[in-house]
Design an enzyme around this catalytic site. Structure first.
Site, PDB file in Angstrom:
ATOM      1  N   SER A 259       0.811  -1.216   0.000  1.00  0.00           N
ATOM      2  CA  SER A 259       0.000   0.000   0.000  1.00  0.00           C
ATOM      3  C   SER A 259       0.848   1.272   0.000  1.00  0.00           C
ATOM      4  O   SER A 259       1.653   1.451  -0.907  1.00  0.00           O
ATOM      5  CB  SER A 259      -0.938  -0.051   1.198  1.00  0.00           C
ATOM      6  OG  SER A 259      -2.062   0.716   0.922  1.00  0.00           O
ATOM      7  N   LYS A 263       3.941   2.182  -2.687  1.00  0.00           N
ATOM      8  CA  LYS A 263       4.276   3.410  -3.434  1.00  0.00           C
ATOM      9  C   LYS A 263       5.738   3.757  -3.133  1.00  0.00           C
ATOM     10  O   LYS A 263       6.529   4.081  -4.020  1.00  0.00           O
ATOM     11  CB  LYS A 263       3.398   4.584  -2.977  1.00  0.00           C
ATOM     12  CG  LYS A 263       1.884   4.322  -2.938  1.00  0.00           C
ATOM     13  CD  LYS A 263       1.116   5.562  -2.457  1.00  0.00           C
ATOM     14  CE  LYS A 263      -0.216   5.287  -1.769  1.00  0.00           C
ATOM     15  NZ  LYS A 263      -1.297   4.777  -2.514  1.00  0.00           N
ATOM     16  N   TRP A 350     -10.414   0.360  -4.488  1.00  0.00           N
ATOM     17  CA  TRP A 350      -9.898   1.696  -4.147  1.00  0.00           C
ATOM     18  C   TRP A 350      -8.522   1.918  -4.788  1.00  0.00           C
ATOM     19  O   TRP A 350      -8.169   3.011  -5.205  1.00  0.00           O
ATOM     20  CB  TRP A 350      -9.826   1.783  -2.619  1.00  0.00           C
ATOM     21  CG  TRP A 350      -9.313   3.059  -2.016  1.00  0.00           C
ATOM     22  CD1 TRP A 350      -8.209   3.195  -1.234  1.00  0.00           C
ATOM     23  CD2 TRP A 350      -9.901   4.375  -2.083  1.00  0.00           C
ATOM     24  NE1 TRP A 350      -8.063   4.499  -0.825  1.00  0.00           N
ATOM     25  CE2 TRP A 350      -9.084   5.251  -1.324  1.00  0.00           C
ATOM     26  CE3 TRP A 350     -11.031   4.913  -2.721  1.00  0.00           C
ATOM     27  CZ2 TRP A 350      -9.358   6.606  -1.176  1.00  0.00           C
ATOM     28  CZ3 TRP A 350     -11.304   6.271  -2.568  1.00  0.00           C
ATOM     29  CH2 TRP A 350     -10.475   7.087  -1.807  1.00  0.00           C
ATOM     30  N   HIS A 400      -7.647  -5.750   0.478  1.00  0.00           N
ATOM     31  CA  HIS A 400      -6.451  -4.906   0.583  1.00  0.00           C
ATOM     32  C   HIS A 400      -5.611  -5.387   1.775  1.00  0.00           C
ATOM     33  O   HIS A 400      -5.979  -5.153   2.933  1.00  0.00           O
ATOM     34  CB  HIS A 400      -6.913  -3.466   0.802  1.00  0.00           C
ATOM     35  CG  HIS A 400      -5.805  -2.479   0.883  1.00  0.00           C
ATOM     36  ND1 HIS A 400      -5.099  -2.069  -0.224  1.00  0.00           N
ATOM     37  CD2 HIS A 400      -5.280  -1.810   1.934  1.00  0.00           C
ATOM     38  CE1 HIS A 400      -4.192  -1.177   0.150  1.00  0.00           C
ATOM     39  NE2 HIS A 400      -4.268  -1.001   1.453  1.00  0.00           N
TER      40      HIS A 400
HETATM   41  C1  GTR Z   1      -5.432   4.286   2.147  1.00  0.00           C
HETATM   42  C2  GTR Z   1      -4.904   5.212   1.079  1.00  0.00           C
HETATM   43  C3  GTR Z   1      -4.202   4.384   0.041  1.00  0.00           C
HETATM   44  C4  GTR Z   1      -3.267   3.363   0.653  1.00  0.00           C
HETATM   45  C5  GTR Z   1      -3.738   2.791   1.963  1.00  0.00           C
HETATM   46  C6  GTR Z   1      -2.673   2.106   2.844  1.00  0.00           C
HETATM   47  O1  GTR Z   1      -6.209   4.899   3.069  1.00  0.00           O
HETATM   48  O2  GTR Z   1      -5.978   5.927   0.525  1.00  0.00           O
HETATM   49  O3  GTR Z   1      -3.549   5.236  -0.880  1.00  0.00           O
HETATM   50  O4  GTR Z   1      -1.989   3.866   0.762  1.00  0.00           O
HETATM   51  O5  GTR Z   1      -4.313   3.725   2.770  1.00  0.00           O
HETATM   52  O6  GTR Z   1      -1.530   2.520   2.892  1.00  0.00           O
HETATM   53  O7  GTR Z   1      -3.050   1.128   3.489  1.00  0.00           O
END
Ligand code: GTR
Length: 419
Positions: A259, A263, A350, A400
């Site tokens: 996540s 990045k 998402w 996720h």
């Molecule tokens: C979310 C965010 C994502 C992602 C995620 C994470 O809330 O919108 O871009 O980075 O967190 O890091 O788990």
């Protein structure tokens, strides 16, 4: 109430809701044209490996620095390392656990701690998986001897930073299958991201940023590093240490993350070519997903939710994606000719799984320039990983997260290059 006022209230409510609405519908993606990674800013074509390496790659890297993540300073000239602990009988004698401080300043005040597990059954230096953790080094395994990281989460009202709840030992262990990595001959290293820069917007006061301010500077300039870039910079500083550790094969370090850390891993792989591989797990917007698709999380949303992640300039592209001089397929391309892996999860809309996959597809011509295979156009089925080229990809069933299945794929992919 007057009819006019009512109408005004109603229409502002509609505008507000529309602004809040998140698009999950492919058919509502506006048409877009991606910047061509193989055409230089002066419109000349990239025709050879050397054009890419010497001209186009530096150009794209600099565009990402200026408009997306921000420029980071060089590593501190007085950076130094200290092995804080070493236990050769960790994990039932399977591994050696080391904790290493990387000091950013000579006075020992600012440092991060790398936690490492190295397989005891080894014939020489080992390849390494390396990435940030969310909640502290001690959360990645039940091992009672891991030094607890100082939790640096956002304090709630009236709370001091040292009153923030600590995370439990081992609570993130499902995300870090240390035993499996060790038994496959890999080392694992991780750093708590809060050691580098705590993950909340405090105007860039509590992380590494102030260490590099010029006289009178109080925050990064519009093209200077945000938090993601600071994290990537920290990972790159750790690489300086790995090069000195004889247990680690520094030519075989895969930087990875889930996540927001996915990045970060991609950006770390871009700024530091000593990383032999980058792995992005569910990295989404600002990671592997194409910004121009405007589906799921968008540039506008991410900058509002996390104003500290990117450089100030990136905010100009909220609801203005077509003006971005780059898109995320070029970030994947910056890995070439080094292998890169993109992982998605089917319920993680998402993060836009399709946009994550397409980045790999559109980065493929750069790998082909090196005579390497990337991805073909057809998105694979769920739970059917593609490992045949230099860009690996899978979309797994479920949410996720980063789990055992994801890691199994990363190991299989890494085996091809590191074994
Ligand atoms: C979310 C965010 C994502 C992602 C995620 C994470 O809330 O919108 O871009 O980075 O967190 O890091 O788990």
């Amino acid at each position: 109430m007057k009819k006019g006022l009512l109408l005004l209230l109603f229409s502002s409510a509609v505008v507000f809701l529309a602004a809040q609405e998140i698009n999950y519908d492919e058919s509502k993606i506006p048409p877009y044209t991606l910047p061509d990674p193989l055409v230089m800013e002066n419109s000349e074509k990239v025709l050879s490996e050397s054009d890419w390496i010497n001209k186009r790659r530096p150009e794209i890297l600099s565009l990402f620095e200026t408009h997306v993540y921000g420029k980071s300073p060089s590593h501190p000239h007085d950076i130094y390392f200290e092995v804080l602990s070493e236990d050769r009988y960790a994990l039932n004698n399977m591994a050696t656990r080391k904790e290493v401080a990387v000091y950013f300043t000579g006075d020992k005040k600012h440092y991060m701690t790398i936690l490492m597990y190295i397989p005891n059954k080894r014939t020489g230096a080992v390849p390494l998986f390396f990435g940030l953790n969310f909640k502290g080094n001690h959360t990645i395994n039940d091992d009672p001897d891991i030094t607890k990281s100082i939790t640096r989460m956002k304090p709630r009202d009236n709370q001091r930073e040292d009153q923030v709840r600590e995370f439990k030992r081992g609570e993130a262990s499902s995300r870090w299958p240390v035993d499996m990595l060790i038994s496959n001959g890999y080392g694992l290293a991780t750093v708590y991201r809060g050691d580098i820069d705590p993950d909340y917007d405090d105007g860039f006061q509590n992380g590494v940023h102030p260490l590099f301010y010029e006289k009178g500077q109080t925050k990064p300039k519009p093209d200077q590093w945000g938090t993601l870039a600071a994290w990537a910079w920290g990972l790159s500083c750790a690489m300086d240490y790995f090069e000195t550790d004889e247990d680690v094969d520094a030519t075989k370090v895969a930087v990875l993350g889930h996540s927001r850390h996915g990045k970060t891993a991609l950006w770390a792989g871009a700024i530091d070519q000593r990383f032999a591989m980058a792995i992005s797990n569910d990295s989404g917007c600002g990671g592997a997903a194409l910004s121009r698709r405007r589906i799921g999380e968008t540039v506008d949303k991410i900058n509002k939710l996390f104003p500290h992640w990117f450089c100030e300039n990136f905010k100009k592209y909220a609801n203005n994606e077509d003006a971005l001089p780059v898109d995320q397929h070029q970030l994947i391309a910056l890995m070439a000719p080094r292998p890169v892996y993109i992982a998605s999860a089917v319920k993680d809309q998402w993060a836009d799984p399709k946009g994550e996959f397409l980045s790999g597809v559109y980065a493929t011509p750069i790998f082909e320039l090196f005579g390497l295979k990337g991805l073909t156009d057809n998105m694979p089925e769920v739970d059917k990983p593609v490992h045949s080229g230099h860009i690996g990809y899978h979309i797994r069933s479920g949410d996720h997260d980063i789990n055992y299945y994801d890691w199994q794929q990363f190991v299989k992919f890494a085996d091809k290059y590191f074994k």
